[in-house]
Design a protein around this motif. Structure first.
Motif, mmCIF file in Angstrom:
data_model
loop_
_atom_site.group_PDB
_atom_site.id
_atom_site.type_symbol
_atom_site.label_atom_id
_atom_site.label_comp_id
_atom_site.label_asym_id
_atom_site.label_seq_id
_atom_site.Cartn_x
_atom_site.Cartn_y
_atom_site.Cartn_z
ATOM 1 N N ASN A 1 35.279 -28.453 39.344
ATOM 2 C CA ASN A 1 34.758 -27.851 38.117
ATOM 3 C C ASN A 1 34.852 -28.917 37.037
ATOM 4 N N SER A 2 33.722 -29.407 36.590
ATOM 5 C CA SER A 2 33.735 -30.530 35.658
ATOM 6 C C SER A 2 34.272 -30.152 34.288
ATOM 7 N N GLY A 3 34.321 -28.863 34.012
ATOM 8 C CA GLY A 3 34.867 -28.423 32.740
ATOM 9 C C GLY A 3 36.387 -28.403 32.724
ATOM 10 N N SER A 4 36.962 -27.961 33.813
ATOM 11 C CA SER A 4 38.415 -27.846 33.887
ATOM 12 C C SER A 4 39.050 -28.976 34.682
ATOM 13 N N TYR A 5 38.225 -29.855 35.233
ATOM 14 C CA TYR A 5 38.711 -30.976 36.049
ATOM 15 C C TYR A 5 39.623 -30.492 37.172
ATOM 16 N N SER A 6 39.280 -29.375 37.751
ATOM 17 C CA SER A 6 40.070 -28.830 38.851
ATOM 18 C C SER A 6 39.186 -28.608 40.060
ATOM 19 N N TYR A 7 39.799 -28.645 41.212
ATOM 20 C CA TYR A 7 39.083 -28.363 42.453
ATOM 21 C C TYR A 7 39.233 -26.881 42.752
ATOM 22 N N ASP A 8 38.124 -26.169 42.683
ATOM 23 C CA ASP A 8 38.244 -24.727 42.821
ATOM 24 C C ASP A 8 37.886 -24.207 44.220
ATOM 25 N N TYR A 9 37.198 -24.996 44.999
ATOM 26 C CA TYR A 9 36.916 -24.613 46.372
ATOM 27 C C TYR A 9 37.082 -25.823 47.291
ATOM 28 N N TRP A 10 37.662 -25.551 48.455
ATOM 29 C CA TRP A 10 37.922 -26.587 49.442
ATOM 30 C C TRP A 10 37.383 -26.162 50.803
ATOM 31 N N GLY A 11 37.003 -27.149 51.595
ATOM 32 C CA GLY A 11 36.756 -26.889 52.990
ATOM 33 C C GLY A 11 38.087 -26.818 53.727
ATOM 34 N N ASN B 1 24.650 -27.050 37.533
ATOM 35 C CA ASN B 1 25.331 -27.785 36.452
ATOM 36 C C ASN B 1 26.798 -27.406 36.367
ATOM 37 N N GLY B 2 27.612 -28.408 36.062
ATOM 38 C CA GLY B 2 29.023 -28.150 35.842
ATOM 39 C C GLY B 2 29.912 -28.297 37.055
ATOM 40 N N TYR B 3 29.304 -28.640 38.181
ATOM 41 C CA TYR B 3 30.100 -28.784 39.392
ATOM 42 C C TYR B 3 29.808 -30.103 40.078
ATOM 43 N N ALA C 1 35.449 -30.839 48.687
ATOM 44 C CA ALA C 1 35.882 -29.893 47.663
ATOM 45 C C ALA C 1 34.878 -29.867 46.521
ATOM 46 N N ARG C 2 34.893 -28.762 45.797
ATOM 47 C CA ARG C 2 34.082 -28.652 44.598
ATOM 48 C C ARG C 2 34.968 -28.835 43.382
#
Length: 120
Positions: A101-111, A32-34, A98-99
């Motif tokens: 974060n649905s809470g912060s609307y940011s991409y926190d991990y990338w390939g 959840n959340g991603y 990329a992943r």
């Protein structure tokens, strides 16, 4: 530590279907959340969002790509895939997963990205 790894053919012929896979390690695609996203960057262009699949499997697409793009997932393998139909040379780009974060609307991990060339 979440890691994402794109894989797929580096060369696709015009009119064919491009299929890319993103393998997730260190985390679950159902957490959840991603959300899980495909983004591309063409030469000389900025990053372009193509579409997203949520932790529950819902999908959304960029209007520019929704007629040709399809994102799916395999929860058992912890992967998600992008299919892009009827490719043209304009689809040549580096494709990233990329992943989000649905809470912060940011991409926190990338390939690391995978280069795709479209040529006959």
């Amino acid at each position: 530590q979440v890691q994402l790894q794109e894989s797929g053919p580096g060369l696709v012929k015009p009119s064919q279907t491009l299929s890319l896979t993103c393998t997730i390690s260190g985390g679950s695609i159902t957490t959840n959340g991603y959300y899980w996203t495909w983004i591309r960057q063409s030469p000389g262009e900025g990053l372009e969002w193509m579409g997203t699949i949520t932790n529950s499997g819902s999908t959304t697409y960029s209007p520019a790509h929704e007629s040709r793009a399809s994102i799916s997932r395999d929860t058992a393998k912890n992967v998600f895939t992008l299919q892009l139909n009827s490719v043209t040379p304009r689809d040549a780009a580096v494709y990233y997963c990329a992943r989000e974060n649905s809470g912060s609307y940011s991409y926190d991990y990338w390939g690391q990205g995978t280069q795709v060339t479209v040529s006959s």
